[in-house]
Design a protein around this motif. Structure first.
Motif, mmCIF file in Angstrom:
data_model
loop_
_atom_site.group_PDB
_atom_site.id
_atom_site.type_symbol
_atom_site.label_atom_id
_atom_site.label_comp_id
_atom_site.label_asym_id
_atom_site.label_seq_id
_atom_site.Cartn_x
_atom_site.Cartn_y
_atom_site.Cartn_z
ATOM 1 N N PHE A 201 0.870 -1.180 0.000
ATOM 2 C CA PHE A 201 0.000 0.000 0.000
ATOM 3 C C PHE A 201 0.903 1.224 0.000
ATOM 4 O O PHE A 201 1.695 1.424 0.939
ATOM 5 C CB PHE A 201 -0.879 -0.019 1.249
ATOM 6 N N ALA A 202 0.819 2.043 -1.060
ATOM 7 C CA ALA A 202 1.798 3.114 -1.247
ATOM 8 C C ALA A 202 1.169 4.490 -1.100
ATOM 9 O O ALA A 202 0.512 4.994 -2.012
ATOM 10 C CB ALA A 202 2.440 2.974 -2.624
ATOM 11 N N MET A 203 1.381 5.084 0.051
ATOM 12 C CA MET A 203 0.854 6.421 0.298
ATOM 13 C C MET A 203 1.980 7.404 0.652
ATOM 14 O O MET A 203 2.089 8.473 0.077
ATOM 15 C CB MET A 203 -0.171 6.369 1.427
ATOM 16 N N ALA B 227 4.870 15.964 4.357
ATOM 17 C CA ALA B 227 4.408 15.390 5.633
ATOM 18 C C ALA B 227 3.200 14.509 5.327
ATOM 19 O O ALA B 227 2.089 14.986 5.118
ATOM 20 C CB ALA B 227 4.038 16.498 6.607
ATOM 21 N N SER B 228 3.444 13.204 5.320
ATOM 22 C CA SER B 228 2.423 12.285 4.804
ATOM 23 C C SER B 228 1.411 11.876 5.866
ATOM 24 O O SER B 228 0.449 11.170 5.563
ATOM 25 C CB SER B 228 3.103 11.055 4.210
ATOM 26 N N SER B 229 1.636 12.312 7.115
ATOM 27 C CA SER B 229 0.602 12.046 8.119
ATOM 28 C C SER B 229 -0.646 12.853 7.791
ATOM 29 O O SER B 229 -1.735 12.538 8.251
ATOM 30 C CB SER B 229 1.114 12.395 9.516
ATOM 31 N N ILE C 234 7.292 1.731 1.817
ATOM 32 C CA ILE C 234 6.156 0.977 1.279
ATOM 33 C C ILE C 234 6.342 -0.491 1.671
ATOM 34 O O ILE C 234 7.070 -1.255 1.020
ATOM 35 C CB ILE C 234 6.038 1.173 -0.257
ATOM 36 N N SER C 235 5.677 -0.864 2.769
ATOM 37 C CA SER C 235 5.882 -2.198 3.359
ATOM 38 C C SER C 235 5.402 -3.279 2.404
ATOM 39 O O SER C 235 4.329 -3.160 1.810
ATOM 40 C CB SER C 235 5.119 -2.316 4.681
ATOM 41 N N VAL D 299 14.436 0.001 9.504
ATOM 42 C CA VAL D 299 13.786 0.459 10.740
ATOM 43 C C VAL D 299 14.779 0.221 11.867
ATOM 44 O O VAL D 299 14.965 -0.913 12.307
ATOM 45 C CB VAL D 299 12.475 -0.315 10.995
ATOM 46 N N HIS E 238 10.567 -2.492 3.458
ATOM 47 C CA HIS E 238 9.860 -1.210 3.275
ATOM 48 C C HIS E 238 10.572 -0.481 2.134
ATOM 49 O O HIS E 238 11.669 0.059 2.321
ATOM 50 C CB HIS E 238 9.926 -0.369 4.549
ATOM 51 N N SER F 163 8.006 1.796 15.463
ATOM 52 C CA SER F 163 7.547 2.301 14.160
ATOM 53 C C SER F 163 6.024 2.472 14.153
ATOM 54 O O SER F 163 5.494 3.287 13.407
ATOM 55 C CB SER F 163 8.015 1.406 13.020
ATOM 56 N N ALA G 231 3.395 4.673 12.005
ATOM 57 C CA ALA G 231 2.633 3.992 10.955
ATOM 58 C C ALA G 231 1.142 4.039 11.288
ATOM 59 O O ALA G 231 0.761 3.939 12.451
ATOM 60 C CB ALA G 231 3.116 2.552 10.824
ATOM 61 N N ASP G 232 0.330 4.188 10.257
ATOM 62 C CA ASP G 232 -1.119 4.360 10.416
ATOM 63 C C ASP G 232 -1.449 5.554 11.299
ATOM 64 O O ASP G 232 -2.397 5.532 12.089
ATOM 65 C CB ASP G 232 -1.776 3.084 10.969
ATOM 66 N N PRO H 188 0.782 9.099 13.127
ATOM 67 C CA PRO H 188 1.582 9.369 14.326
ATOM 68 C C PRO H 188 0.700 9.652 15.548
ATOM 69 O O PRO H 188 -0.430 10.143 15.407
ATOM 70 C CB PRO H 188 2.382 10.629 13.957
ATOM 71 N N GLN I 192 0.686 11.977 17.593
ATOM 72 C CA GLN I 192 0.226 13.371 17.734
ATOM 73 C C GLN I 192 -1.007 13.647 16.885
ATOM 74 O O GLN I 192 -1.864 14.457 17.260
ATOM 75 C CB GLN I 192 1.339 14.355 17.349
ATOM 76 N N VAL I 193 -1.103 12.997 15.732
ATOM 77 C CA VAL I 193 -2.259 13.239 14.857
ATOM 78 C C VAL I 193 -3.515 12.641 15.500
ATOM 79 O O VAL I 193 -4.591 13.256 15.512
ATOM 80 C CB VAL I 193 -2.001 12.675 13.437
#
Ligand SMILES: Cc1cc2nc3c(=O)[nH]c(=O)nc-3n(C[C@H](O)[C@H](O)[C@H](O)COP(=O)(O)OP(=O)(O)OC[C@H]3O[C@@H](n4cnc5c(N)ncnc54)[C@H](O)[C@@H]3O)c2cc1C
Length: 405
Positions: free
Chosen positions: A134-136, A142-144, A169-170, A217, A227, A378, A382-383, A385, A387-388
């Motif tokens: 899954f590639a995001m 900042a991808s979060s 990209i895992s 990692v 990844h 990690s 992942a999925d 952070p 803080q978000v």
């Protein structure tokens, strides 16, 4: 709240625990050796174990829907104790076809995929014949905040042409990975920034997909999935590869991450539980200053605190899972955020205590603790952070009291 296991779950749990005892724990070193020799191939041992798990009906336990002969259709609440057990060994979920990112991708395809997409990709994934990614995330933004994603998905005749740069990209390093779900923008100027994104299926062997390197990692390559850093250089795929239509990317990402997040948390509880069990074994045997470590008060406190914290996280995981089952992912979003903040941090604390009790070997390759710690660390990104999740949880919680005097 009733967290009593049904007969069906107890039966699966017994079978799973027996499988772990017979086939997973005794093969931990052998599997790591096989992965060191050939990191991006699926070891023969893995294929043998997968077949055994399938034969015993321990297969696709994550999917809360009966899908052909391939899934028993468990609820999230029923799946939780099973995922916890699988989480005790990093590579175990794959044996039962319950490993990320395939699980999230299968859920996307089951929920949003066309008949053809399901036939081409969901069926082989459910059968465990291929793997996916899954590639995001992109190194440049900042991808979060998924609205930042810059990868371009541009219509051109009967095709889309994709240009972009992704990393972490895992799953994309392994040879068996045949398909990627790529998130990018089909409509970068749409006033509604949640309608700019789409998701599209990109076979790994499409010309222009350039895997640059495996990201690490904290020094681990996380073979066999790895990844990957990937460049998409004029990658052309047919229009039928778009998932659910243009502009649905953000919506699908939200749908994908709900169950995915809680699955991670269930496994985090399992990782912490395993660390605690290793800690208990160690302190019962190791003698310092004339007595076993377990006779020291501070060691007993470490164990007691760990038992309490694991149980707290376990119960919150079950509560979130139950809410998802009964009222849907959206209604459970606060609880999912809570457990996503709590579970990896709890596991890090417990694993850290276990490492301390082990002495130097706790940081070595001779116990799973150091790798488990890196994996849990990690998960604080992942999925989403921490803080978000806290930003959203704090905002929504405070809103409830905004009009109180
Ligand atoms: C082992 C591993 C596997 C991964 N697998 C995948 C994968 O398969 N596919 C994929 O697409 N991505 C994957 N990722 C990437 C992961 O999803 C991203 O790292 C994550 O979404 C954060 O994006 P970012 O790294 O760009 O951090 P950024 O968005 O740059 O954020 C950096 C930091 O800024 C802080 N921050 C952000 N927002 C706020 C806020 N609102 N308030 C306060 N602080 C804030 C947080 O501390 C955050 O960690 C993986 C990452 C790791 C480590």
């Amino acid at each position: 709240m009733d967290f009593q296991y049904s007969e069906k779950v107890q039966d699966l749990l017994d079978k799973l625990n027996a499988f772990m005892d017979e086939h997973i724990y005794p093969n931990e070193h052998k599997m790591h050796q096989a992965l060191r020799d050939e990191p991006w191939s699926t070891p023969e041992l893995m294929e043998q174990l997968k077949q055994k798990a399938k034969d015993q009906g321990l297969w696709n336990l994550f999917l809360p829907k009966v899908y052909g002969d391939f899934s028993p259709g468990l609820t999230n609440l029923e799946y939780a104790p099973l995922a916890e057990v699988m989480g005790k060994v990093i590579w175990a979920p794959e044996v039962f076809n319950c490993g990320a990112p395939d699980t999230g991708n299968m859920e996307v395809l089951a929920k949003y995929g066309s008949d053809k997409q399901q036939q081409d990709w969901l069926q082989p994934l459910m059968a465990g014949r291929i793997r996916s990614a899954f590639a995001m995330t992109e190194p440049a933004v900042a991808s979060s905040d998924a609205t930042n994603i810059e990868t371009e998905i541009k219509a051109d005749g009967d095709d889309y042409v994709i240009n972009g740069h992704k990393f972490y990209i895992s799953g994309a390093m392994r040879k068996q990975c045949e398909i990627m779900i790529v998130m990018g923008k089909t409509d970068a100027t749409n006033e509604n920034r949640y309608l700019q994104q789409s998701m599209i299926l990109v076979p790994m062997n499409t010309p222009g997909v350039k895997v640059i390197r495996p990201m690490q990692v904290m020094g681990y390559d996380d073979a066999p999935e790895g990844h990957a850093e990937i460049i998409f250089d004029n990658v052309r795929v047919p229009k039928e590869n778009i998932i659910a239509g243009e502009g649905r990317g953000f919506e699908i990402a939200q749908g994908r991450l709900g169950p995915g997040r809680i699955h991670h948390c269930m496994r985090s509880v399992g990782a912490a539980q395993r660390a605690l069990e290793l800690m208990c074994q160690r302190v019962n045997q190791r003698v310092a200053f004339g007595r076993e470590l377990i006779k020291q008060q501070s060691i007993r406190e470490d164990i007691a605190k760990s038992v309490c914290e694991i149980e707290q996280a376990r119960l919150l995981t079950l509560k979130a899972a139950q809410k998802m089952d009964e009222e849907g992912n959206k209604a459970a979003k606060d609880l999912i955020a809570m457990i996503k903040i709590i579970a990896p941090n709890m596991a890090l604390t417990v694993i850290d205590r276990a490492m301390q009790c082990h002495g130097a070997v706790g940081l070595s390759q001779d116990t799973p603790l150091a790798h488990m710690w890196a994996g849990q660390r990690s998960l604080r990104f992942a999925d989403g952070p921490d803080q978000v999740h806290m930003m959203q949880l704090g905002r929504d919680y405070a809103k409830k009291f905004a009009n109180n005097q």
